[in-house]
Design a protein around this motif. Structure first.
Motif, PDB file in Angstrom:
ATOM      1  N   TYR A 103       5.427   4.777 -12.463  1.00 55.59           N
ATOM      2  CA  TYR A 103       5.948   3.925 -11.643  1.00 55.59           C
ATOM      3  C   TYR A 103       7.317   3.907 -10.998  1.00 55.59           C
ATOM      4  CZ  TYR A 103       1.519   1.383 -13.129  1.00 55.59           C
ATOM      5  OH  TYR A 103       0.321   1.179 -13.484  1.00 55.59           O
ATOM      6  N   ARG A 104       7.846   4.463 -12.005  1.00 53.22           N
ATOM      7  CA  ARG A 104       9.363   4.959 -11.028  1.00 53.22           C
ATOM      8  C   ARG A 104       8.594   5.596 -10.011  1.00 53.22           C
ATOM      9  NH1 ARG A 104      14.925   3.695 -12.587  1.00 53.22           N
ATOM     10  NH2 ARG A 104      15.117   5.018 -10.912  1.00 53.22           N
ATOM     11  N   LYS A 105       7.987   7.112  -9.862  1.00 57.22           N
ATOM     12  CA  LYS A 105       7.687   7.614  -8.664  1.00 57.22           C
ATOM     13  C   LYS A 105       6.363   6.899  -7.911  1.00 57.22           C
ATOM     14  CE  LYS A 105       6.721  12.390 -10.586  1.00 57.22           C
ATOM     15  NZ  LYS A 105       6.085  12.457 -11.390  1.00 57.22           N
ATOM     16  N   ASN A 288      23.488  -8.196 -19.538  1.00 55.46           N
ATOM     17  CA  ASN A 288      23.111  -7.301 -20.620  1.00 55.46           C
ATOM     18  C   ASN A 288      21.283  -7.229 -21.057  1.00 55.46           C
ATOM     19  OD1 ASN A 288      25.238  -8.898 -23.131  1.00 55.46           O
ATOM     20  ND2 ASN A 288      24.982 -10.511 -20.826  1.00 55.46           N
ATOM     21  N   THR A 289      21.390  -6.133 -20.834  1.00 60.20           N
ATOM     22  CA  THR A 289      20.409  -5.489 -21.673  1.00 60.20           C
ATOM     23  C   THR A 289      19.480  -5.788 -22.980  1.00 60.20           C
ATOM     24  OG1 THR A 289      18.256  -4.438 -20.817  1.00 60.20           O
ATOM     25  CG2 THR A 289      20.392  -3.293 -20.944  1.00 60.20           C
ATOM     26  N   PHE A 290      18.825  -5.169 -22.903  1.00 58.00           N
ATOM     27  CA  PHE A 290      17.861  -5.003 -24.460  1.00 58.00           C
ATOM     28  C   PHE A 290      16.999  -4.647 -24.609  1.00 58.00           C
ATOM     29  CE2 PHE A 290      19.087  -9.516 -23.482  1.00 58.00           C
ATOM     30  CZ  PHE A 290      19.833 -10.078 -24.822  1.00 58.00           C
ATOM     31  N   PRO A 346      15.917   6.728 -18.657  1.00 56.78           N
ATOM     32  CA  PRO A 346      15.135   6.240 -17.717  1.00 56.78           C
ATOM     33  C   PRO A 346      15.198   5.799 -16.858  1.00 56.78           C
ATOM     34  CG  PRO A 346      14.276   6.356 -20.476  1.00 56.78           C
ATOM     35  CD  PRO A 346      15.875   6.912 -19.859  1.00 56.78           C
ATOM     36  N   HIS A 347      15.863   4.188 -17.211  1.00 50.38           N
ATOM     37  CA  HIS A 347      15.679   2.689 -16.582  1.00 50.38           C
ATOM     38  C   HIS A 347      16.825   2.468 -15.732  1.00 50.38           C
ATOM     39  CE1 HIS A 347      12.187   1.805 -19.741  1.00 50.38           C
ATOM     40  NE2 HIS A 347      12.521   2.015 -19.461  1.00 50.38           N
ATOM     41  N   THR A 348      17.854   3.847 -15.022  1.00 48.89           N
ATOM     42  CA  THR A 348      18.343   3.705 -14.535  1.00 48.89           C
ATOM     43  C   THR A 348      18.397   2.540 -13.652  1.00 48.89           C
ATOM     44  OG1 THR A 348      19.566   5.925 -15.132  1.00 48.89           O
ATOM     45  CG2 THR A 348      19.810   4.787 -12.821  1.00 48.89           C
ATOM     46  N   CYS A 349      18.908   2.023 -12.878  1.00 47.19           N
ATOM     47  CA  CYS A 349      18.662   1.142 -11.992  1.00 47.19           C
ATOM     48  C   CYS A 349      18.444   1.800 -10.661  1.00 47.19           C
ATOM     49  CB  CYS A 349      19.681   0.516 -11.480  1.00 47.19           C
ATOM     50  SG  CYS A 349      19.764  -1.253 -10.468  1.00 47.19           S
ATOM     51  N   ALA A 350      17.169   1.047  -9.920  1.00 44.81           N
ATOM     52  CA  ALA A 350      16.149   1.804  -9.550  1.00 44.81           C
ATOM     53  C   ALA A 350      17.524   1.374  -7.923  1.00 44.81           C
ATOM     54  CB  ALA A 350      14.822   1.547  -9.134  1.00 44.81           C
TER      55      ALA A 350
HETATM   56  C1  HEM Z   1      25.075  -5.086  -8.331  1.00 43.57           C
HETATM   57  C2  HEM Z   1      23.512  -5.205  -8.535  1.00 43.57           C
HETATM   58  C3  HEM Z   1      22.714  -4.444  -9.224  1.00 43.57           C
HETATM   59  C4  HEM Z   1      23.126  -4.424 -10.676  1.00 43.57           C
HETATM   60  C5  HEM Z   1      23.893  -4.444 -11.463  1.00 43.57           C
HETATM   61  C6  HEM Z   1      21.725  -3.697 -11.570  1.00 43.57           C
HETATM   62  C7  HEM Z   1      21.501  -3.361 -13.207  1.00 43.57           C
HETATM   63  C8  HEM Z   1      20.674  -2.891 -13.340  1.00 43.57           C
HETATM   64  C9  HEM Z   1      20.476  -2.632 -14.713  1.00 43.57           C
HETATM   65  C10 HEM Z   1      20.798  -2.940 -15.673  1.00 43.57           C
HETATM   66  C11 HEM Z   1      19.059  -1.707 -14.810  1.00 43.57           C
HETATM   67  C12 HEM Z   1      18.631  -1.037 -16.117  1.00 43.57           C
HETATM   68  C13 HEM Z   1      18.546  -1.659 -17.072  1.00 43.57           C
HETATM   69  C14 HEM Z   1      18.119  -0.778 -18.565  1.00 43.57           C
HETATM   70  O1  HEM Z   1      18.676  -0.596 -18.850  1.00 43.57           O
HETATM   71  O2  HEM Z   1      18.040  -1.942 -19.523  1.00 43.57           O
HETATM   72  C15 HEM Z   1      18.513  -2.462 -13.738  1.00 43.57           C
HETATM   73  C16 HEM Z   1      17.206  -1.447 -13.656  1.00 43.57           C
HETATM   74  C17 HEM Z   1      16.356  -2.329 -12.551  1.00 43.57           C
HETATM   75  N1  HEM Z   1      16.559  -3.079 -10.661  1.00 43.57           N
HETATM   76 FE1  HEM Z   1      18.771  -3.154 -10.888  1.00 43.57          FE
HETATM   77  N2  HEM Z   1      21.313  -3.779 -10.201  1.00 43.57           N
HETATM   78  C18 HEM Z   1      21.172  -4.306  -9.324  1.00 43.57           C
HETATM   79  C19 HEM Z   1      20.830  -4.492  -8.287  1.00 43.57           C
HETATM   80  C20 HEM Z   1      19.426  -4.059  -7.586  1.00 43.57           C
HETATM   81  C21 HEM Z   1      18.549  -4.283  -6.456  1.00 43.57           C
HETATM   82  C22 HEM Z   1      19.007  -4.786  -5.267  1.00 43.57           C
HETATM   83  C23 HEM Z   1      17.289  -3.294  -6.821  1.00 43.57           C
HETATM   84  C24 HEM Z   1      16.332  -3.428  -6.029  1.00 43.57           C
HETATM   85  C25 HEM Z   1      14.549  -4.540  -6.200  1.00 43.57           C
HETATM   86  C26 HEM Z   1      16.993  -3.575  -8.796  1.00 43.57           C
HETATM   87  C27 HEM Z   1      15.682  -3.503  -9.105  1.00 43.57           C
HETATM   88  C28 HEM Z   1      15.826  -2.633 -10.025  1.00 43.57           C
HETATM   89  C29 HEM Z   1      15.096  -1.699 -11.124  1.00 43.57           C
HETATM   90  C30 HEM Z   1      13.209  -1.345  -9.842  1.00 43.57           C
HETATM   91  C31 HEM Z   1      15.296  -1.664 -11.981  1.00 43.57           C
HETATM   92  C32 HEM Z   1      13.963  -1.230 -13.034  1.00 43.57           C
HETATM   93  C33 HEM Z   1      14.072   0.020 -13.556  1.00 43.57           C
HETATM   94  C34 HEM Z   1      13.512   1.288 -14.179  1.00 43.57           C
HETATM   95  O3  HEM Z   1      13.262   0.404 -15.615  1.00 43.57           O
HETATM   96  O4  HEM Z   1      13.468   2.107 -14.231  1.00 43.57           O
HETATM   97  N3  HEM Z   1      18.043  -3.352  -9.044  1.00 43.57           N
HETATM   98  N4  HEM Z   1      19.561  -2.854 -12.905  1.00 43.57           N
END
Ligand code: HEM
Length: 402
Positions: A103-105, A288-290, A346-350
């Motif tokens: 799904y990342r792809k 905060n994540t879990f 792997p879950h680095t913010c997409a």
């Molecule tokens: C300052 C703004 C943002 C912060 C601080 C942030 C932070 C994060 C963090 C910490 C995670 C991973 C959590 C984990 O590892 O459990 C994450 C995942 C994700 N974020 Fe962001 N995020 C931001 C903005 C966005 C935006 C604008 C989008 C777009 C819609 C987005 C989409 C996603 C997605 C799709 C994931 C899941 C990635 C995966 O599981 O592979 N984020 N974000």
């Protein structure tokens, strides 16, 4: 003796008056204690019935967990679907590899640096329009006038939705994340889910250029994306990008209001705004994540059992003196601003390129169009310290235009 008893302590930032001034500094006091402790006294929707969850306070340990999905799973670890009485995962966040990789792809083309650049013209126009709405007044409540509507409108843009829909989403977002009772949060989750289901049905009938139409047309080995994964993807886009950006902006703009010298530094050299964005994201890591332990293990001397819930307040990693010298100091020229603000592994913010673009543009437009802003009434600032640390309100003033 059970580590859950020897390492138990109550920790609720919401009861801590210091947290309303700065949750990051207040939470960082935990660094005086153990690197891992068992938090009691608060019930989470994702609580596995163990009377609490582990909290990991150090950057190095959080990073180790985030890089190891085999031992630390994110499956249903955020829990929005449970609030709606369902069991679909947020996609891709609540999926573990290898399904996660798939799904990342799928979503990757929507989150490249090039895509963020492509959207930047509309994002800038949006920021300028919002600022123009209040600039002449010389005062604004930042959170409701800018911090929240700005990322929501970017989300509406990606979803191909009209700006007029903004108030509905604003309301749901607040109730989902910070509703006072589980009932309120559950009702918001159900409201969002049924809205998204309707939207998916509409896009099925009449596809457009938006991300939902793209997901509907996508084929995984020749088959459409299953309905529950589609819901998880759409919900993720809603939940992932709204409050995170709004909350980060709140803390950044408060810091700038308190520090005219930092505003001057940005005004004197707009070129440092990208570095400033990274330093602000480091200092104000709001998420905060879990994770759940997938097996019994001894982790840095602590006995974790299969199914234990582990909380990673990323803001604690950011303020860890073992990782960053003078962690509470904002220093745009800090050599390494590497942080867990966007997680790692792997879950680095997409959405990180999009998020950085939104924050950079917000800073550029404010610095260009709003003269030196200050806090009008510090007593009106309130903070929220649930899943995403945030400011409820931030009243700002500046010399009005003549
Ligand atoms: C300052 C703004 C943002 C912060 C601080 C942030 C932070 C994060 C963090 C910490 C995670 C991973 C959590 C984990 O590892 O459990 C994450 C995942 C994700 N974020 Fe962001 N995020 C931001 C903005 C966005 C935006 C604008 C989008 C777009 C819609 C987005 C989409 C996603 C997605 C799709 C994931 C899941 C990635 C995966 O599981 O592979 N984020 N974000």
């Amino acid at each position: 003796m059970d580590d859950r008893i020897t390492l138990a302590r109550e920790w609720t930032l919401s009861d801590d008056p210091r947290a309303s001034i700065c949750p990051f500094r207040a939470a960082a006091r935990l660094h005086d204690g153990p690197d891992i402790f068992f938090k009691t006294g608060e019930v989470h929707v994702r609580d596995a019935g163990l009377g609490g969850n582990w909290v990991v306070t150090r950057h190095a340990l959080q990073e180790e967990i985030l890089l190891d999905p085999a031992r630390f799973s994110s499956h249903l670890a955020i829990g929005f679907s449970k609030l709606a009485g369902d069991s679909w995962p947020l996609v891709p966040l609540e999926l573990d590899p290898p399904e996660h990789t798939l799904y990342r792809k799928v979503i990757a083309p929507w989150f490249t640096p090039a895509k963020a650049r492509e959207l930047s013209g509309e994002i800038r126009a949006l920021a300028a329009r919002l600022i123009e709405g209040f600039r002449r007044h010389g005062a604004v409540e930042f959170v409701t006038a800018f911090g929240q509507p700005y990322p929501i409108t970017v989300f509406l843009l990606m979803m191909g939705l009209a700006v007029e829909q903004m108030p509905i989403f604003l309301n749901w977002e607040e109730e989902l994340l910070r509703g006072e009772t589980m009932e309120i949060r559950g009702a918001a989750a159900i409201g969002i889910k049924s809205y998204l289901l309707d939207l998916i049905a509409q896009r099925r009938r009449a596809p457009g250029e938006d991300i939902i139409s793209y997901l509907l047309a996508y084929r995984l080995d020749g088959a459409p994306i299953p309905d529950d994964r589609l819901m998880g993807l759409c919900f993720m886009l809603f939940a992932g990008g709204l409050d995170t950006v709004a909350s980060s902006l709140g803390f950044i703009f408060r810091e700038l209001a308190l520090r005219p010298d930092l505003q001057d530094a940005l005004r004197n050299d707009l070129g440092i705004i990208p570095a400033a964005t990274d330093e602000f994201l480091r200092a104000f890591s709001v998420v905060n994540t879990f994770r759940y332990a997938t097996c019994d293990m001894v982790f840095h001397g602590v006995q974790l059992n299969k199914g234990d819930l582990i909380q990673l307040p990323l803001g604690l990693a950011s303020r860890d003196g073992k990782m960053h010298a003078a962690p509470h100091t904002i220093d745009f020229s800090r050599a390494s601003k590497r942080s867990l603000a966007f997680s790692t592994g792997p879950h680095t913010c997409a959405g990180m390129h999009l998020a950085r673009t939104e924050i950079r543009i917000a800073l550029e437009e404010w610095i260009k169009h709003v003269p030196s802003w200050r806090i009008s009434d510090p007593t009106q600032i309130t903070t929220a310290t649930e899943s995403v640390w945030a400011l409820h309100s931030l009243p700002l003033v500046w010399p009005p235009a003549s």
